[in-house]
Design a protein around this motif. Structure first.
Motif, PDB file in Angstrom:
ATOM      1  N   CYS A 100       0.816  -1.219   0.000  1.00  0.00           N
ATOM      2  CA  CYS A 100       0.000   0.000   0.000  1.00  0.00           C
ATOM      3  C   CYS A 100       0.846   1.264   0.000  1.00  0.00           C
ATOM      4  O   CYS A 100       0.347   2.336  -0.319  1.00  0.00           O
ATOM      5  N   ASN A 101       2.111   1.152   0.367  1.00  0.00           N
ATOM      6  CA  ASN A 101       2.938   2.364   0.460  1.00  0.00           C
ATOM      7  C   ASN A 101       4.318   2.096  -0.131  1.00  0.00           C
ATOM      8  O   ASN A 101       5.335   2.123   0.572  1.00  0.00           O
ATOM      9  N   PRO A 102       4.374   1.880  -1.455  1.00  0.00           N
ATOM     10  CA  PRO A 102       5.654   1.512  -2.066  1.00  0.00           C
ATOM     11  C   PRO A 102       6.723   2.597  -1.914  1.00  0.00           C
ATOM     12  O   PRO A 102       7.897   2.272  -1.764  1.00  0.00           O
ATOM     13  N   SER A 103       6.329   3.852  -1.931  1.00  0.00           N
ATOM     14  CA  SER A 103       7.391   4.873  -1.849  1.00  0.00           C
ATOM     15  C   SER A 103       8.025   4.905  -0.463  1.00  0.00           C
ATOM     16  O   SER A 103       9.246   5.052  -0.343  1.00  0.00           O
ATOM     17  N   LEU A 104       7.201   4.738   0.568  1.00  0.00           N
ATOM     18  CA  LEU A 104       7.788   4.679   1.914  1.00  0.00           C
ATOM     19  C   LEU A 104       8.658   3.423   2.050  1.00  0.00           C
ATOM     20  O   LEU A 104       9.777   3.484   2.594  1.00  0.00           O
ATOM     21  N   THR A 105       8.156   2.306   1.539  1.00  0.00           N
ATOM     22  CA  THR A 105       8.928   1.059   1.625  1.00  0.00           C
ATOM     23  C   THR A 105      10.296   1.226   0.982  1.00  0.00           C
ATOM     24  O   THR A 105      11.330   0.855   1.550  1.00  0.00           O
ATOM     25  N   LYS A 106      10.283   1.818  -0.207  1.00  0.00           N
ATOM     26  CA  LYS A 106      11.536   1.970  -0.944  1.00  0.00           C
ATOM     27  C   LYS A 106      12.512   2.859  -0.164  1.00  0.00           C
ATOM     28  O   LYS A 106      13.699   2.551  -0.044  1.00  0.00           O
ATOM     29  N   TYR A 107      11.967   3.909   0.390  1.00  0.00           N
ATOM     30  CA  TYR A 107      12.849   4.825   1.144  1.00  0.00           C
ATOM     31  C   TYR A 107      13.408   4.137   2.397  1.00  0.00           C
ATOM     32  O   TYR A 107      14.591   4.281   2.717  1.00  0.00           O
ATOM     33  N   LEU A 108      12.569   3.393   3.076  1.00  0.00           N
ATOM     34  CA  LEU A 108      13.050   2.664   4.257  1.00  0.00           C
ATOM     35  C   LEU A 108      14.141   1.671   3.869  1.00  0.00           C
ATOM     36  O   LEU A 108      15.150   1.533   4.566  1.00  0.00           O
ATOM     37  N   GLU A 109      13.944   1.006   2.736  1.00  0.00           N
ATOM     38  CA  GLU A 109      14.960   0.052   2.279  1.00  0.00           C
ATOM     39  C   GLU A 109      16.290   0.756   2.019  1.00  0.00           C
ATOM     40  O   GLU A 109      17.349   0.245   2.359  1.00  0.00           O
ATOM     41  N   GLU A 110      16.203   1.964   1.441  1.00  0.00           N
ATOM     42  CA  GLU A 110      17.446   2.724   1.205  1.00  0.00           C
ATOM     43  C   GLU A 110      18.141   3.060   2.509  1.00  0.00           C
ATOM     44  O   GLU A 110      19.351   2.993   2.636  1.00  0.00           O
ATOM     45  N   LEU A 111      17.337   3.418   3.513  1.00  0.00           N
ATOM     46  CA  LEU A 111      17.931   3.862   4.778  1.00  0.00           C
ATOM     47  C   LEU A 111      18.448   2.707   5.620  1.00  0.00           C
ATOM     48  O   LEU A 111      19.547   2.765   6.158  1.00  0.00           O
ATOM     49  N   ILE A 112      17.627   1.667   5.766  1.00  0.00           N
ATOM     50  CA  ILE A 112      17.975   0.635   6.756  1.00  0.00           C
ATOM     51  C   ILE A 112      18.057  -0.773   6.173  1.00  0.00           C
ATOM     52  O   ILE A 112      18.200  -1.737   6.915  1.00  0.00           O
ATOM     53  N   GLY A 113      17.958  -0.890   4.869  1.00  0.00           N
ATOM     54  CA  GLY A 113      18.041  -2.217   4.244  1.00  0.00           C
ATOM     55  C   GLY A 113      16.695  -2.913   4.213  1.00  0.00           C
ATOM     56  O   GLY A 113      15.724  -2.439   4.800  1.00  0.00           O
ATOM     57  N   GLU A 114      16.651  -4.075   3.535  1.00  0.00           N
ATOM     58  CA  GLU A 114      15.375  -4.756   3.313  1.00  0.00           C
ATOM     59  C   GLU A 114      14.949  -5.683   4.453  1.00  0.00           C
ATOM     60  O   GLU A 114      13.843  -6.216   4.444  1.00  0.00           O
ATOM     61  N   GLY A 115      15.854  -5.870   5.399  1.00  0.00           N
ATOM     62  CA  GLY A 115      15.623  -6.879   6.439  1.00  0.00           C
ATOM     63  C   GLY A 115      14.313  -6.755   7.182  1.00  0.00           C
ATOM     64  O   GLY A 115      13.707  -7.755   7.582  1.00  0.00           O
TER      65      GLY A 115
END
Ligand code: 475
Length: 754
Positions: free
Chosen positions: A417-432
């Protein structure tokens, strides 16, 4: 996997030449095939999660994400001039649920598969779902929600069982939905149905002949139970569900080698609220039919069944007249009588008996006496069950009681539901964090990083804009993203107190009319369905829609305050609304909301909670700290005490609090009544009287503090850096509320699979 080749094979033509409908159909087929490849037949012990509802939401994107195909398909379509979003619009949302209980069941299925656990869901295949909500003359009206067409994800199986009800035999048919786990196994949701269902018996709205069971059994979820025929139909549905479930469970266990005396090594049944309770006497009955003594059958059933309670509201703790059961399911009545008799002899305690003095059967009493686990759905809720509502049971069976605080799946409620937030979080802290939700905590490192805070506000703004676009396109309403989005979305119920939110909005409206201009511009958004027979809930909707209309026609007020009620709130709307929210209203009367799960979804998407110390709000408070949540209102202890001593008198507040009087009087003002074009409005008058004479969920005592705290939140919003830090800390501390954590606890303490 060559997705392009598979899709083209399925289509029989190039993607570029295919219509969206054709691509949708082909994708359903490709997805189902890929999902089936991930089914596993191993695992001796299996969980059966039986539930009257599964509010699953659209399946296409979710399945693509879980199967790891999303990006590939997205790009492939893009390359061919198609858009996955447009195609997903063709995916009808399965209408198999109502509210939190059903959505929880769906989040659980996702987490069970994601954790690689062997567990299926069992429910019913409602053809017309709950209902589709439309608004006419500022009133809710209901129409059938016809979600099944030939191209859904449903798979017809050849599994069928005979079910005896009301002196007739019915033959079931089982449909399956594949439940994909994130980068893991596929499980199934089994939905039982009848071939003879006939929707042509539905007349004006959602009325139908309640006695034509062969035609109506699985037409609707929660058919109106305000008359006897409706209540009996619910018993038909419940028994049909569990009789099929028991057949399936025993067949599968036997095929894996169980001799039935060791059934508990093969089977665990989670009973989701009291609706599936008859599985207990039914399983006993079927075990006896397969040759076991009643003593053995009871003992074994007891070792297989666990019960989850979702509410303390008396109305939801089902009790069925034994007479109804005798006429519909006489085969289990002698068993229920034995179960009752044994408890009475052993404990001589009327309050835990199964059949009460008035010959009503308490479903919860069956679950608690004859299941091995009883759990509440948040810490506070479980404590209330133990100490108050179910205290008599707790005293006898302390070892059965345990808490399992609810959770939500991050796959749907963040990634999808929130791909842009997900992507940004992945950039900051990884996909884990997608698999290990506690890793979200790493985000805290950035709480003073201005760039990160700015970026988070920017993402929120984009999501607000996307929501505005969606609302304009679908409802023709133009919203302003530069206002505070203050949102309450959930089932309409007096205990959830949409009416408290409404009184604030009336107060604000009247202030503006009186020339008191607020500093912050606010858009109040509601989404809620009311049960069709729940009159006061419908009155509240009517009042909200009336205020909405007044404001929409008043350019002076509209600049500062909007009140928007969205029709037909469902998972699809939730997925668009939640990422766009600034303030999450969780304002139930303390002690009444068992947990709430919307509160968790909003938090995870960076909204700040405005709420009472109720349900899981308490745990949100503990996780984010008092700086990052807005709390008001009576405590649950105070509320429970007030009920106990019967001291609450709404009239007193009305007479002594001018603001309350002004807001409540407005309900029956010329302006509001005038909208109907008549000189009175029955619905508004009824709501007004309800406030004055009853206000059972104590809106008035919380009103002043609610307004104060809400206004404080609005004024804090002005400081965007500070606000964005609160959002960040909400996201960072949402890890605990992943349903993966919840399911790990269920498995550790109750199911013990693998
Ligand atoms: C609670 N539905 C939430 C959620 O645990 C909680 C009951 C009877 C008939 C029809 N519907 C129901 C519920 O009781 C329900 O949805 N309960 C909700 O379960 C999951 O988070 O606080 O209200």
């Amino acid at each position: 996997m060559d997705i392009e080749k598979k899709l083209v094979d399925e289509l029989g033509k190039n993607i570029i030449e295919a219509t969206n409908e054709e691509i949708y159909r082909a994708l359903v087929s490709v997805v189902n095939k890929a999902a089936i490849d991930k089914e596993e037949r191993n695992g001796k012990k299996k969980l059966y999660y039986i539930s009257a509802e599964f509010l699953i939401g659209k399946l296409l994107s979710n399945n693509l994400i879980n199967l790891g195909l999303f990006d590939e398909v997205h790009e492939l379509l893009e390359k061919n001039g198609k858009n996955l979003g447009d195609i997903e619009e063709l995916d009808a949302e399965p209408s198999l649920g109502n509210g939190g209980l059903g959505r929880l069941a769906s989040c659980f299925l996702d987490s069970i598969a994601t954790l690689g656990l062997n567990g299926d869901g069992v429910g019913l295949n409602y053809h017309m779902g709950l209902f589709k909500q439309t608004f006419k003359d500022r009133l809710q009206s209901e129409i059938p929600d016809k979600w099944i067409d030939k191209d859904t994800f449903l798979i017809k199986t050849d599994v069928s069982y005979p079910v005896s009800m009301g002196g007739k035999m019915y033959n079931s048919v089982m449909y399956d939905l594949l439940v994909t786990g994130y980068e893991n196994r596929t499980n199934r949701l089994h939905l039982f149905d009848l071939e003879t269902i006939d929707s042509s018996i539905i007349k004006n709205g959602i009325d139908f002949d309640k006695e034509a069971v062969d035609k109506n059994l699985t037409l609707f979820l929660y058919p109106d139970d305000s008359d006897e025929a409706g209540r009996k139909l619910r018993i038909y549905q419940q028994y049909f569900m569990v009789c099929n479930a028991a057949h399936l469970i025993l067949d599968e266990a036997v095929s894996k080698g169980s001799d039935l005396y060791n059934l508990d090594e093969y089977v665990v049944i989670q009973i989701n609220d009291t609706h599936p309770t008859m599985v207990i006497p039914e399983l006993i009955r079927q075990l006896m039919e397969r040759g076991l003594s009643i003593d053995d059958a009871i003992e074994i059933t007891n070792k297989c069944c666990a019960y989850t309670n979702h509410t303390i509201l008396a109305e939801a703790l089902e009790k069925w007249p034994i007479g109804y059961l005798k006429s519909i399911v006489p085969q289990i009545v002698p068993i229920i009588e034995v179960l009752d008799d044994r408890i009475r002899r052993k404990y001589e305690d009327e309050s835990i008996a199964i059949i009460d003095r008035n010959d009503f059967v308490s479903m919860a009493a069956i679950d608690i006496n004859y299941g091995y686990s009883v759990n509440g759905v948040a810490g506070l809720h479980t404590e209330i069950l133990k100490n108050t509502e179910l205290n008599n049971f707790y005293k006898i069976y302390p070892e059965k009681f345990n808490n399992k605080t609810n959770g939500i799946t991050f796959r749907r409620w963040l990634m999808s539901c929130n791909p842009s937030l997900t992507k940004y979080l992945e950039e900051l802290i990884g996909e884990g964090f997608i698999k290990d939700s506690f890793l979200l905590k790493k985000l805290e490192e950035y709480k003073d990083d201005k760039n990160v805070l700015n970026k988070l506000s920017e993402i929120k703004m984009q999501n607000k804009q996307a929501f505005c676009d969606y609302i304009e396109k679908t409802r023709g309403i133009i919203l302003d993203k530069d206002t505070i989005f203050d949102v309450q979305s959930k089932r309409l119920h007096e205990y959830k107190r949409q009416q408290l939110n409404l009184l604030w909005a009336i107060r604000r409206y009247l202030d503006i009319k009186a020339g008191i201009i607020p500093e912050e511009r606010v858009t109040v958004i509601f989404g809620a369905k009311a049960a069709p027979a729940y009159t006061i809930a419908k009155d509240i909707i009517h009042a909200i829609l009336s205020l909405m209309q007044l404001i929409e026609n008043d350019e002076d007020v509209k600049k500062y305050l909007r009140v928007i009620m969205l029709d037909n709130y469902n998972v699809d709307v939730a997925e668009k609304l939640i990422p766009a929210c600034d303030i999450s209203e969780q304002i139930s009367l303390a002690s009444k909301e068992a947990s709430g799960t919307g509160n968790m979804k909003y938090m995870l998407n960076g909204a700040v909670t405005l709420g009472t110390m109720d349900g899981a709000n308490v745990e949100i408070f503990e996780n984010v700290g008092e700086e990052n949540i807005y709390i008001f209102g009576l405590s649950s202890d105070e509320v429970i005490a007030k009920y106990k001593n019967g001291s609450y008198d709404p009239k007193y507040y009305y007479d002594n609090n001018a603001e309350i009087k002004r807001a409540v009087d407005f309900l029956v003002s010329k302006e509001m009544i005038g909208l109907s074009g008549k000189d009175h409005d029955e619905s508004l008058e009824r709501l007004y009287n309800e406030f004055l004479n009853k206000d059972y969920f104590m809106t008035f005592p919380d009103f002043d503090e609610y307004c104060k705290v809400r206004n404080k939140a609005h004024s804090d919003y002005k400081n965007q850096d500070e606000w964005s830090r609160k959002c960040l800390l909400n996201i960072a501390n949402a890890g605990y509320f992943s349903s993966d954590r919840t399911i790990e606890e269920y498995n550790r303490d109750i199911w013990k699979l693998q």
